[in-house]
Scaffold this active site. Structure first.
Site, PDB file in Angstrom:
ATOM      1  CG  ASP A 172      41.724  39.841  34.281  1.00  0.00           C
ATOM      2  OD1 ASP A 172      41.357  38.689  34.538  1.00  0.00           O
ATOM      3  OD2 ASP A 172      41.564  40.377  33.164  1.00  0.00           O
ATOM      4  CG  HIS A 173      37.440  37.374  38.376  1.00  0.00           C
ATOM      5  ND1 HIS A 173      36.804  37.958  37.317  1.00  0.00           N
ATOM      6  CD2 HIS A 173      36.971  36.104  38.426  1.00  0.00           C
ATOM      7  CE1 HIS A 173      35.986  37.082  36.763  1.00  0.00           C
ATOM      8  NE2 HIS A 173      36.063  35.949  37.422  1.00  0.00           N
ATOM      9  CG  HIS A 235      38.347  37.608  32.544  1.00  0.00           C
ATOM     10  ND1 HIS A 235      38.824  38.421  33.540  1.00  0.00           N
ATOM     11  CD2 HIS A 235      36.993  37.698  32.616  1.00  0.00           C
ATOM     12  CE1 HIS A 235      37.791  38.972  34.181  1.00  0.00           C
ATOM     13  NE2 HIS A 235      36.675  38.552  33.643  1.00  0.00           N
TER      14      HIS A 235
END
Ligand code: BG6
Length: 469
Positions: A172-173, A235
């Protein structure tokens, strides 16, 4: 300290994410001293060869890389790029990977990056298995992880038939963003904030990520996904966990994951009546989008965490495409003082509560706004603020882009900033009432802040964005 040599097998190698983030990120890892020895074997449905893939990669780097590569740097990186179309089959992929590993030497490790939509993830896992590339490798899975609870459970089950949990890195950047990690540093590295980090002092919290971007080249992915699955269940909820979690016993994957999962377990199921779904005017005209599309390009919602720290504190989340501004903020609003000694008209109250605001943008900032005395005769108050800007710090040049950081961590086997199967499944469970009974999408104008209903959603409070000029 540089990382062991790695063959990176990139599924979805010709996709938007690969072009926008993964190739530029890997170029930077190669050219810095962080991961100099990597070979990339790209694969996707597109019928390319090494040369045509390199041309695509060059165009992508020219457009998206934050630092321009010199000709020499590009040539150095280009040599590391190889391509096998998926139609060539698992055997051809295995050969290309073996050749790449041969160039790196006996200590080479292998990592698969699945930059593919949820419906293609299992087919990619099968290809890896059929190519005999499972053993000793790690796998990075892109979000969204499944499309609902049942599909996430099934995906985890099938994934575990092939890979051990220790091999899997669910990315999950947003958690790789430097300012997101700074939330943990600020909260748990100081005695100042933690005592007031609860329902006694905090009025409401907003996690607000409007985007000016549209769909770019991703109509078919987006049409099947929508803003909630693309951004919120991934996110925004992960950031919420960093904001809301208890202090972990250690900064280690297991301890952090446990505390995040306690937050997810305490979340009340999302009430569809507390959700505004929107779709921007013109979305249905995009090629690849159905003229009857009900996909939301915008979502705002209220959610609650039913535990001792947060009972009664609303969390408001918003994100959407084609909005007025691109921002990524977490805004903590503090309760106002119980009594005011300042006379009416002195300025207090007019502009709402004090805020601590985290800006998760690349040029990260943090600011604390409060009332202070306006200079001059008498006692009038004015809104003031203190700011921290990461770019002003001595080590600002060391900031890694989120994907760079996370690819590097996965190569090093560090799960700290990755998400867990249990946490993801719980987030789908919390989301199920909304997925089952989604309110209709409301139209909103390109360049606005979303449908008007967002103001009723947040009343009696107000959205922090747009910031006052
Ligand atoms: C991605 C979403 O995960 O995050 C995109 O799929 C979105 O739709 C992007 O634009 C936002 O990421 P960032 O890092 O630009 O805020």
């Amino acid at each position: 300290q540089s990382t062991a040599p790695h063959v990176v097998v990139l599924f979805g190698a010709a996709g938007d994410l690969a072009k926008r983030k993964l190739l530029p990120g890997m170029a930077n890892l190669v050219l810095s001293s962080l991961a100099p020895d990597i070979e990339i074997v790209g694969t996707s449905l597109e019928d390319l060869d090494d040369d045509t893939y390199r041309e695509q990669a060059k165009a992508a780097l020219d457009e998206f890389d934050r630092r321009r590569l010199t000709d020499d740097e590009w040539r150095h990186f280009a040599e590391k790029l190889h391509y096998v179309p998926s139609k060539a089959g698992p055997k051809a992929l295995a050969q290309a990977v073996a050749a790449a590993a041969g160039r790196l030497g006996p200590s080479a490790r292998r990592i698969h990056y699945l930059s593919v939509p949820p419906k293609a993830a299992l087919a990619a896992v099968e290809t890896i298995r059929d190519a005999g590339l499972v053993e000793g490798s790690r796998i990075i899975m892109e979000k969204p992880f499944g499309t609902d609870l049942a599909s996430a459970i099934e995906l985890n089950r099938r994934l575990h038939e092939t890979f051990d949990e220790g091999q899997i890195f669910r990315i999950d950047h947003f958690l790789g963003k430097e300012p997101a990690q700074n939330i943990l540093a600020i909260r748990f590295g100081n005695g100042l904030f933690e005592p007031i980090w609860n329902r006694n002092f905090i009025q409401q919290i907003q996690i607000d990520v409007p985007e000016t971007l549209g769909l770019e080249q991703r109509a078919s992915f987006y049409e099947a996904t929508g803003a909630y699955r693309d951004m919120v269940v991934t996110h925004l909820f992960q950031i919420l966990a960093f904001v809301a979690m208890e202090a972990p016993t250690a900064l280690e994957p297991k301890a952090i994951s446990e505390e995040k999962n306690k937050v997810f377990n305490s979340m009340k199921p999302i009430d569809p009546a507390s959700v505004v779904r929107g779709q921007y005017v013109g979305y249905k005209d995009i090629p690849g989008v159905s003229p009857e599309s009900d996909t939301e390009t915008f979502v705002a919602l209220k959610c609650e965490i039913d535990n001792w720290r947060w009972a009664g504190v609303p969390f408001y989340l918003r994100t959407g495409k084609k909005l007025a501004e691109g921002q990524r903020i977490v805004s903590i609003a503090f309760k106002e003082p119980p009594q005011s000694m300042f006379p009416a008209g002195s300025g207090i109250g007019a502009k709402g509560p004090d805020h601590l605001t985290f800006d998760l943008a690349d040029a990260s900032k943090m600011s604390l706004s409060f009332y202070g005395k306006k200079p001059g005769p008498g006692m009038r108050l004015d809104k003031m603020s203190m700011q921290f800007a990461m770019q002003d710090t001595a080590n600002a040049g060391d900031v890694l882009e989120a994907y760079e950081r996370l690819i590097l961590d996965a190569m090093r086997g560090d799960h700290t900033l990755f998400t867990s199967a249990a946490g993801i499944e719980r987030l789908w469970e919390v989301s199920q009432p909304l997925l089952d009974d989604a309110p209709p999408v409301r139209p909103y104008a390109v360049g606005s802040w979303g449908p008007n209903a967002i103001h009723q959603l947040i009343a009696p409070y107000a959205w922090r964005l747009p910031f006052e000029r």
